[in-house]
Motif scaffolding. Structure first.
Motif, PDB file in Angstrom:
ATOM      1  N   TRP A  61       0.838  -1.198   0.000  1.00 19.79           N
ATOM      2  CA  TRP A  61       0.000   0.000   0.000  1.00 19.79           C
ATOM      3  C   TRP A  61       0.877   1.254   0.000  1.00 19.79           C
ATOM      4  CZ3 TRP A  61      -0.178   4.042   3.368  1.00 19.79           C
ATOM      5  CH2 TRP A  61      -1.210   4.966   3.162  1.00 19.79           C
ATOM      6  N   GLN A  62       1.946   1.254   0.807  1.00 25.07           N
ATOM      7  CA  GLN A  62       2.864   2.404   0.868  1.00 25.07           C
ATOM      8  C   GLN A  62       3.428   2.731  -0.515  1.00 25.07           C
ATOM      9  OE1 GLN A  62       6.130   2.224   3.650  1.00 25.07           O
ATOM     10  NE2 GLN A  62       4.832   1.607   5.356  1.00 25.07           N
ATOM     11  N   LEU A  63       3.884   1.700  -1.224  1.00 27.40           N
ATOM     12  CA  LEU A  63       4.511   1.921  -2.531  1.00 27.40           C
ATOM     13  C   LEU A  63       3.510   2.524  -3.515  1.00 27.40           C
ATOM     14  CD1 LEU A  63       6.500  -1.432  -2.758  1.00 27.40           C
ATOM     15  CD2 LEU A  63       7.428   0.823  -2.202  1.00 27.40           C
ATOM     16  N   ARG A  64       2.288   1.960  -3.526  1.00 24.35           N
ATOM     17  CA  ARG A  64       1.256   2.436  -4.445  1.00 24.35           C
ATOM     18  C   ARG A  64       0.843   3.859  -4.067  1.00 24.35           C
ATOM     19  NH1 ARG A  64      -0.043   3.234  -8.706  1.00 24.35           N
ATOM     20  NH2 ARG A  64      -2.114   3.048  -9.606  1.00 24.35           N
ATOM     21  N   HIS A  65       0.709   4.088  -2.774  1.00 23.11           N
ATOM     22  CA  HIS A  65       0.282   5.402  -2.290  1.00 23.11           C
ATOM     23  C   HIS A  65       1.356   6.456  -2.608  1.00 23.11           C
ATOM     24  CE1 HIS A  65      -2.044   8.178   0.057  1.00 23.11           C
ATOM     25  NE2 HIS A  65      -1.092   8.352   0.953  1.00 23.11           N
ATOM     26  N   ALA A  66       2.626   6.098  -2.407  1.00 21.52           N
ATOM     27  CA  ALA A  66       3.723   7.026  -2.711  1.00 21.52           C
ATOM     28  C   ALA A  66       3.733   7.373  -4.198  1.00 21.52           C
ATOM     29  CB  ALA A  66       5.056   6.411  -2.285  1.00 21.52           C
ATOM     30  N   GLN A  67       3.543   6.353  -5.054  1.00 19.43           N
ATOM     31  CA  GLN A  67       3.468   6.595  -6.503  1.00 19.43           C
ATOM     32  C   GLN A  67       2.357   7.582  -6.826  1.00 19.43           C
ATOM     33  OE1 GLN A  67       2.734   2.714  -8.228  1.00 19.43           O
ATOM     34  NE2 GLN A  67       4.869   2.420  -8.805  1.00 19.43           N
ATOM     35  N   ASP A 111      -3.780  12.348   2.515  1.00 16.04           N
ATOM     36  CA  ASP A 111      -4.662  11.328   1.949  1.00 16.04           C
ATOM     37  C   ASP A 111      -4.687  10.065   2.805  1.00 16.04           C
ATOM     38  OD1 ASP A 111      -5.169  13.107  -0.019  1.00 16.04           O
ATOM     39  OD2 ASP A 111      -4.109  12.054  -1.609  1.00 16.04           O
ATOM     40  N   ALA A 112      -3.618   9.823   3.549  1.00 21.87           N
ATOM     41  CA  ALA A 112      -3.581   8.649   4.425  1.00 21.87           C
ATOM     42  C   ALA A 112      -4.109   8.971   5.821  1.00 21.87           C
ATOM     43  CB  ALA A 112      -2.160   8.114   4.530  1.00 21.87           C
ATOM     44  N   GLU A 113      -4.518  10.221   6.040  1.00 25.68           N
ATOM     45  CA  GLU A 113      -5.037  10.663   7.341  1.00 25.68           C
ATOM     46  C   GLU A 113      -4.042  10.428   8.464  1.00 25.68           C
ATOM     47  OE1 GLU A 113      -9.038   9.290   7.928  1.00 25.68           O
ATOM     48  OE2 GLU A 113      -9.600   9.749   5.866  1.00 25.68           O
ATOM     49  N   LEU A 114      -2.773  10.708   8.164  1.00 25.07           N
ATOM     50  CA  LEU A 114      -1.700  10.572   9.157  1.00 25.07           C
ATOM     51  C   LEU A 114      -1.271  11.964   9.637  1.00 25.07           C
ATOM     52  CD1 LEU A 114       0.572   7.959   7.306  1.00 25.07           C
ATOM     53  CD2 LEU A 114      -0.812   7.519   9.357  1.00 25.07           C
ATOM     54  N   GLU A 159      -7.821  19.918   9.551  1.00 29.91           N
ATOM     55  CA  GLU A 159      -8.093  19.299   8.262  1.00 29.91           C
ATOM     56  C   GLU A 159      -6.950  18.343   7.910  1.00 29.91           C
ATOM     57  OE1 GLU A 159      -8.895  20.971   3.909  1.00 29.91           O
ATOM     58  OE2 GLU A 159      -9.635  22.259   5.510  1.00 29.91           O
ATOM     59  N   GLY A 160      -7.286  17.232   7.336  1.00 27.95           N
ATOM     60  CA  GLY A 160      -6.248  16.335   6.857  1.00 27.95           C
ATOM     61  C   GLY A 160      -5.782  15.324   7.879  1.00 27.95           C
ATOM     62  N   THR A 161      -6.315  15.370   9.093  1.00 26.03           N
ATOM     63  CA  THR A 161      -5.958  14.333  10.063  1.00 26.03           C
ATOM     64  C   THR A 161      -7.205  13.542  10.404  1.00 26.03           C
ATOM     65  OG1 THR A 161      -6.375  15.773  11.947  1.00 26.03           O
ATOM     66  CG2 THR A 161      -4.143  15.736  11.066  1.00 26.03           C
ATOM     67  N   HIS A 162      -6.979  12.325  10.826  1.00 26.56           N
ATOM     68  CA  HIS A 162      -8.061  11.407  11.132  1.00 26.56           C
ATOM     69  C   HIS A 162      -8.736  11.874  12.413  1.00 26.56           C
ATOM     70  CE1 HIS A 162     -10.187   7.710  11.096  1.00 26.56           C
ATOM     71  NE2 HIS A 162      -9.381   7.121  10.258  1.00 26.56           N
ATOM     72  N   VAL A 163     -10.027  12.123  12.371  1.00 24.31           N
ATOM     73  CA  VAL A 163     -10.725  12.419  13.610  1.00 24.31           C
ATOM     74  C   VAL A 163     -11.528  11.205  14.044  1.00 24.31           C
ATOM     75  CG1 VAL A 163     -10.703  14.920  13.835  1.00 24.31           C
ATOM     76  CG2 VAL A 163     -12.189  13.913  12.170  1.00 24.31           C
ATOM     77  N   ASN A 164     -12.729  11.028  13.569  1.00 21.18           N
ATOM     78  CA  ASN A 164     -13.372   9.739  13.804  1.00 21.18           C
ATOM     79  C   ASN A 164     -14.399   9.481  12.739  1.00 21.18           C
ATOM     80  OD1 ASN A 164     -16.154  10.331  14.592  1.00 21.18           O
ATOM     81  ND2 ASN A 164     -15.227  11.328  16.347  1.00 21.18           N
ATOM     82  N   THR A 190     -19.407   4.316   0.738  1.00 20.77           N
ATOM     83  CA  THR A 190     -18.695   3.101   1.098  1.00 20.77           C
ATOM     84  C   THR A 190     -17.210   3.386   1.072  1.00 20.77           C
ATOM     85  OG1 THR A 190     -18.569   2.342  -1.168  1.00 20.77           O
ATOM     86  CG2 THR A 190     -20.467   1.620   0.113  1.00 20.77           C
ATOM     87  N   HIS A 191     -16.490   2.579   1.829  1.00 26.82           N
ATOM     88  CA  HIS A 191     -15.063   2.742   1.969  1.00 26.82           C
ATOM     89  C   HIS A 191     -14.397   2.323   0.667  1.00 26.82           C
ATOM     90  CE1 HIS A 191     -11.361   3.082   4.044  1.00 26.82           C
ATOM     91  NE2 HIS A 191     -11.895   3.011   5.250  1.00 26.82           N
ATOM     92  N   VAL A 192     -13.633   3.193   0.035  1.00 26.85           N
ATOM     93  CA  VAL A 192     -12.869   2.760  -1.129  1.00 26.85           C
ATOM     94  C   VAL A 192     -11.406   2.594  -0.736  1.00 26.85           C
ATOM     95  CG1 VAL A 192     -14.355   3.264  -3.080  1.00 26.85           C
ATOM     96  CG2 VAL A 192     -13.199   5.139  -1.972  1.00 26.85           C
ATOM     97  N   ASN A 193     -10.612   3.623  -0.784  1.00 27.76           N
ATOM     98  CA  ASN A 193      -9.289   3.489  -0.168  1.00 27.76           C
ATOM     99  C   ASN A 193      -8.773   4.837   0.253  1.00 27.76           C
ATOM    100  OD1 ASN A 193      -7.323   4.730  -2.035  1.00 27.76           O
ATOM    101  ND2 ASN A 193      -8.027   3.145  -3.442  1.00 27.76           N
ATOM    102  N   GLY A 194      -7.738   4.807   1.092  1.00 29.87           N
ATOM    103  CA  GLY A 194      -7.254   6.023   1.732  1.00 29.87           C
ATOM    104  C   GLY A 194      -7.015   7.161   0.758  1.00 29.87           C
ATOM    105  N   ALA A 195      -6.498   6.843  -0.408  1.00 31.46           N
ATOM    106  CA  ALA A 195      -6.114   7.895  -1.343  1.00 31.46           C
ATOM    107  C   ALA A 195      -7.328   8.646  -1.879  1.00 31.46           C
ATOM    108  CB  ALA A 195      -5.330   7.292  -2.502  1.00 31.46           C
TER     109      ALA A 195
END
Lengths: 330, 330
Positions: A123-129, A263-266, A318-323, B320-325
């Motif tokens: 997932w990291q590799l795809r997300h980074a791309q 996009d990863a809510e980190l 904005e941009g961080t995971h809340v709930n 529905t949940h798709v993916n983080g990106a």
């Protein structure tokens, strides 16, 4: 409004951050889920559409609605230090604690779901791309023939684990290693294998991202070092005396890294890059709970203070995971 | 475009859905992560900003980008049936498979993160409240005094686990039980305890939600039954001959349930309600992987067909949940 820190008792990194929070007068509750039940107690009441929840540790009682942020640093397993520990008690205690916290409005560094997703290497590799970061050609496969064809196209390869640390007790870091020419790939069928084009490194880069703040450090490769030396291939095993030094972040990398986190809510990520002879930063991985103490000590960069400032901010960002109840899907 | 079903070999519920997918000519790949590596193989290549991934099972090779939906039904643990199983191989195989699937654009029933969050009982209660569902007064606590005060206010209580099934092998359902008057609550300090006002039930309600489709069933309480009988308190242990019958969903409940799913990014949920003498449906829990076979058999409601139709739809769906990106945070 209180900052909640979930971590084990001995955690120097958390100590560094708590010093800054104390200095700025922000209330902190620090506890280890391993002490629930026992040193840590909780209570949550759901009556007539309303919720009132409390956490108690070391004699301090804090309201769940009074939490401004939650830092999931290095928590122990729930109920691990209970008088009569069991898998059942751990499950009950974990669900009670995290179930309650998941319903609160605090900002997370990092939310458990975002953290869980972010640990997956493919997932990291795809997300980074997708975020525009250069990723070295990589194959994850159980097909020996796919591995052979990949090695024909990219003859200079490294192999590394898909999942990170080996789950022995204590966990063991599995080093990245070079793949010798003519390697027989038939064993790939017995377990997913990650092969990656080796980047001819001039330097290792550690970029620590705290919200929108990016703090990068660079450690040059010793030109006299053996390229097959494990410490040259994998910086975690490096023995060179060349220190980490602060580095400028190229604007395109900065933009891509901020998108990666958003996009990863980190809220936090420790990115590892390999810098090649052209100065390109190749994405290797992003550890959502990566250490930063060693970088701060060598570079003098104020990472702990930046983390403390993020945790101390009053409202959701904005941009961080809340709930879940506040998220939308586009 | 293919529907991917992750489940064990013997799964009658999945069989029911596959029948409908086959009838409508939708390609299906069904596999158990327990067979990776072995009967299941995978390969994913990340080169020059692009990704090409494949899954193989029972001689069929499917492209990851050709998946329209993923149904996480009842998958075994990755690598459980490998020639030489180990915790490390399970971790590597799980990360390889789910890490790759997390990067795809398919729709999930349910996404692993949404599923994980939805299992937390305290989060369920708070989330149900926020969505407008009536929730019986509930306390989750390790404070004996809080339990005593709650029992004074709500003398007729049940006690149930915070986390669900007991993790023995095989897992065991822990029944909901009545709390006797004058109970000593001091043991609450040794483990989080969930106490809930007992609803004087006229009927149990099972509402199966599949996307926006709601299928409710109602099972009346036998008026001659002993109110202390375990089967009266907890419908899972009911022995009465009164069958499940289709029921109308009150409009306010329908609206709240749809919001529950949408905000939790769930595509499927099995809701349990208790109907009281006034006809009010009290939310008890929502099982994001709840069984539906027994309801379909007794009521004749087309739940399997509705699940198949959801899985067969071509594109991503709002809510529905798709993916983080692709997610945003408001």
């Amino acid at each position: 409004m209180t900052v909640l820190i979930l971590t084990s008792e001995e955690d120097v990194t958390a100590d560094m951050v708590v010093v800054h929070l104390n200095a700025s007068g922000v209330p902190v509750l620090r506890l280890d889920p391993a002490d629930l039940p026992g040193g840590v107690a909780l209570s949550g009441e759901f009556v007539h559409g309303a919720f009132r929840g409390h956490l108690q540790s070391a004699g301090r009682l804090v309201s769940i609605s009074g939490l401004r942020s939650v830092w999931v640093r290095r928590p122990g397993q729930a109920a691990a230090r209970a008088a009569e520990p069991s898998a059942w008690l751990s499950e009950e205690s974990s669900q009670a604690l995290f179930g309650m916290l998941r319903g609160c409005d605090a900002r997370w560094m990092n939310h458990p779901d975002a953290a869980h997703q972010a640990r997956h290497k493919p997932w990291q590799l795809r997300h980074a791309q997708r975020c525009g970061l250069p990723v070295p050609a990589t194959l994850i496969t159980t097909f020996p023939q796919a591995a052979r064809e990949f090695a024909d196209r990219f003859p200079d390869l490294v192999v590394k684990p898909v999942s990170g640390a080996h789950p022995q007790d204590p966990p063991r870091a599995v080093p990245t290693s070079r793949v010798a020419p003519g390697t027989d790939f038939s064993a790939v069928a017995f377990g997913p294998t990650l092969l990656q084009r080796r980047v001819g490194k001039k330097a290792d880069i550690r970029l620590t991202a705290v919200g929108d703040e990016l703090l990068a450090a660079r450690k040059e490769i010793d030109e006299d070092a053996d390229p097959d030396d494990p410490g040259t291939v994998d910086v975690r095993f490096a023995s060179s005396d060349i220190p980490w030094r602060p580095a400028e972040v190229p604007p395109r990398i900065a933009e891509a890294v901020r998108r990666y986190l958003r996009d990863a809510e980190l809220a936090y990520g420790a990115f590892d890059f390999a810098e090649d002879a052209d100065g390109t930063w190749w994405f290797l991985e992003c550890n959502q709970s990566g250490q930063f103490g060693f970088v701060e000590v060598e570079t003098g960069q104020p990472i702990a203070r930046t983390v403390a400032q993020w945790l101390a901010r009053p409202g959701p960002t904005e941009g961080t995971h809340v709930n879940g109840a506040n998220r939308t899907v586009c």
